[in-house]
Scaffold this active site. Structure first.
Site, PDB file in Angstrom:
ATOM      1  N   GLU A 106     -17.977   7.741   5.126  1.00 36.33           N
ATOM      2  CA  GLU A 106     -17.663   7.422   3.397  1.00 36.33           C
ATOM      3  C   GLU A 106     -18.837   7.720   2.785  1.00 36.33           C
ATOM      4  OE1 GLU A 106     -16.631   7.253  -0.027  1.00 36.33           O
ATOM      5  OE2 GLU A 106     -14.887   6.754   1.543  1.00 36.33           O
TER       6      GLU A 106
ATOM      7  N   ARG B 171      -4.685  -2.041  -5.777  1.00 38.10           N
ATOM      8  CA  ARG B 171      -5.432  -1.103  -4.833  1.00 38.10           C
ATOM      9  C   ARG B 171      -6.714  -1.902  -4.353  1.00 38.10           C
ATOM     10  NH1 ARG B 171      -4.962   4.118  -3.802  1.00 38.10           N
ATOM     11  NH2 ARG B 171      -3.285   4.520  -5.630  1.00 38.10           N
TER      12      ARG B 171
ATOM     13  N   TYR C 250       3.953  -3.964 -13.856  1.00 39.65           N
ATOM     14  CA  TYR C 250       4.424  -4.979 -12.796  1.00 39.65           C
ATOM     15  C   TYR C 250       3.150  -5.902 -12.443  1.00 39.65           C
ATOM     16  CZ  TYR C 250       2.403  -1.105  -9.763  1.00 39.65           C
ATOM     17  OH  TYR C 250       1.486  -0.229  -9.275  1.00 39.65           O
TER      18      TYR C 250
ATOM     19  N   ASP D 114      -3.865  12.385   0.685  1.00 47.61           N
ATOM     20  CA  ASP D 114      -3.899  13.328  -0.243  1.00 47.61           C
ATOM     21  C   ASP D 114      -4.501  14.759  -0.134  1.00 47.61           C
ATOM     22  OD1 ASP D 114      -2.563  11.578  -1.983  1.00 47.61           O
ATOM     23  OD2 ASP D 114      -4.328  11.185  -3.161  1.00 47.61           O
TER      24      ASP D 114
END
Length: 404
Positions: free
Chosen positions: A34, A108, A220, A298
């Site tokens: 990462e 998230r 939401y 993605d």
């Protein structure tokens, strides 16, 4: 654990972390690369329908994620043309029982934190922050992956490399440099606000979907219902790469003008700080792998968010990838068959592409429906009312009932 079981995953987003957990659960050693120095709170809300939450529950994440997730009672479909609600799709515990897994809305960052805690607890996963994929070469023993941390370069032997490094994937650029993200002509604006900032009748456990002329709005609860996530999608020409640029609140407020009911304008006006990201997609290029290198999430198939399945498709990818690799490489009685990896990754792509592109098409179609104007919007509203909530929910079964 044998070096022949090492798989390197580029990217520690939702797809990369989930893939690492599914692979480790199947007997592989995983190294995550990462490039960020730290995994900070990022993004806003996302929806996890049962096809995705089922996989997370099976990975053991419910104790960590459940208290932070919200199970909405309903999806309220609202029309700017009609001035309010035109349909209510019941969810809640009954719908979760029917699907065999919960429908969650979460921040998230809460999902990433739960995945990260599981990764850190797993001795077969090595997460390397501040370390990015740079190059890879194939040879008889597998792959040599070059990674960079600051000015230092390091090489590591692995049997496979998984590119889960997002829409601007370095791994995809290595495999298929001709494949480039395409701007959709749409911009998503997102923000959050404390639930206490809105009247109580607007903060119940529900997903609100507002459809209107050339735009739509979704709201939401997240973070244990303490915050409200708001996302507005409008057309535009600003198309800078990235997904967290500062946005001018006046610009998005002007987009939701007098054509929109007061409730929708109130939601937009209640957000103090907006972030925006240009919506790009990755075109279907026919292949998700080459040899022992494959793409996930993605990096392979970035899609428009109008089916609320971007994260869901990455989570599904992870489950299928681990299953196919374990069956092809670590099958009982066959030992460790490294030569089977390219074929297994080809099979992974074949198993996933048809479903993912069906979801992509559904997302594009729903986006067009949300943004209809004039007589077409009137016809849309009539059709939704005539269909009724149960038929509308049944039309989602092909997504929600999926199992790896």
């Amino acid at each position: 654990m044998a070096a022949t079981r090492t798989i390197i995953v580029a990217g520690a987003g939702i797809g990369g972390l989930t893939a690492s957990l599914t692979l480790a659960a199947r007997g592989f050693r995983v190294v995550i690369l990462e490039k960020a120095e730290r995994l900070e709170e990022a993004g806003a809300g996302l929806q996890l329908s049962p096809n995705a939450s089922r996989i997370l529950v099976e990975l053991g994440l419910k104790p960590r994620l459940g208290p932070r997730a919200v199970t909405p009672d309903a999806i309220n479909i609202m029309s700017a043309r009609a001035g309010g609600e035109i349909a209510r799709l019941p969810l809640g515990e009954a719908a979760s029982f029917r699907a065999g897994a919960p429908y969650w809305v979460v921040h998230r960052a809460d999902l990433q934190a739960a995945l990260l805690a599981e990764v850190n607890d797993n001795p077969d996963i090595d997460l390397r922050l501040g370390c990015q994929f740079e190059d890879v070469t194939s040879h008889a023993k597998g792959l040599t992956v070059v990674q960079r941390s600051g000015n230092a370069r390091q090489q590591e032997l692995a049997v496979a490399l998984i590119g889960a490094d997002g829409i601007w994937s370095a791994v995809r650029n290595h495999l298929f440099p001709e494949v480039q993200p395409q701007f959709s002509g749409l911009i998503a604006w997102r923000g959050t606000l404390d639930a206490t900032a809105l009247p109580r009748e607007y903060t119940s456990a529900r997903v609100q979907l507002w459809m209107g002329p050339n735009a739509h709005l979704v709201a939401y609860p997240i973070s244990g219902a303490r915050q409200i996530n708001v996302v507005a999608v409008v057309p535009g020409i600003w198309n800078r790469p990235g997904w967290s640029a500062a946005g001018d609140a006046n610009e998005i407020k002007n987009a939701f003008s007098s054509q929109w009911p007061a409730t929708a304008r109130m939601l937009v006006g209640a957000v103090d700080e907006w972030r925006r990201w240009a919506l790009f997609t990755v075109p279907d290029h026919g292949e998700w792998s080459d040899g022992a290198i494959a793409l996930l999430g993605d990096a392979a198939h970035a899609m428009l968010p109008f089916a609320a399945q971007g994260a869901g498709m990455a989570i599904e990818d992870a489950a299928v990838l681990a299953q196919v690799l374990s069956e092809g490489v670590l099958s009982e009685g066959a030992g460790e068959n490294i030569a089977a990896i390219p074929g297994a990754l080809k099979r992974y792509g074949r198993l996933r592409r048809a479903r993912v592109f069906q979801v992509q098409r559904a997302a594009r179609r729903q986006g067009r429906i949300y943004h209809l104007t004039g007589p077409l919007a009137f016809a849309r509203d009539l059709a939704i009312k005539a269909m009724g909530p149960q038929r509308m929910l049944a039309r989602q079964d092909w997504i929600y009932d999926w199992r790896a």
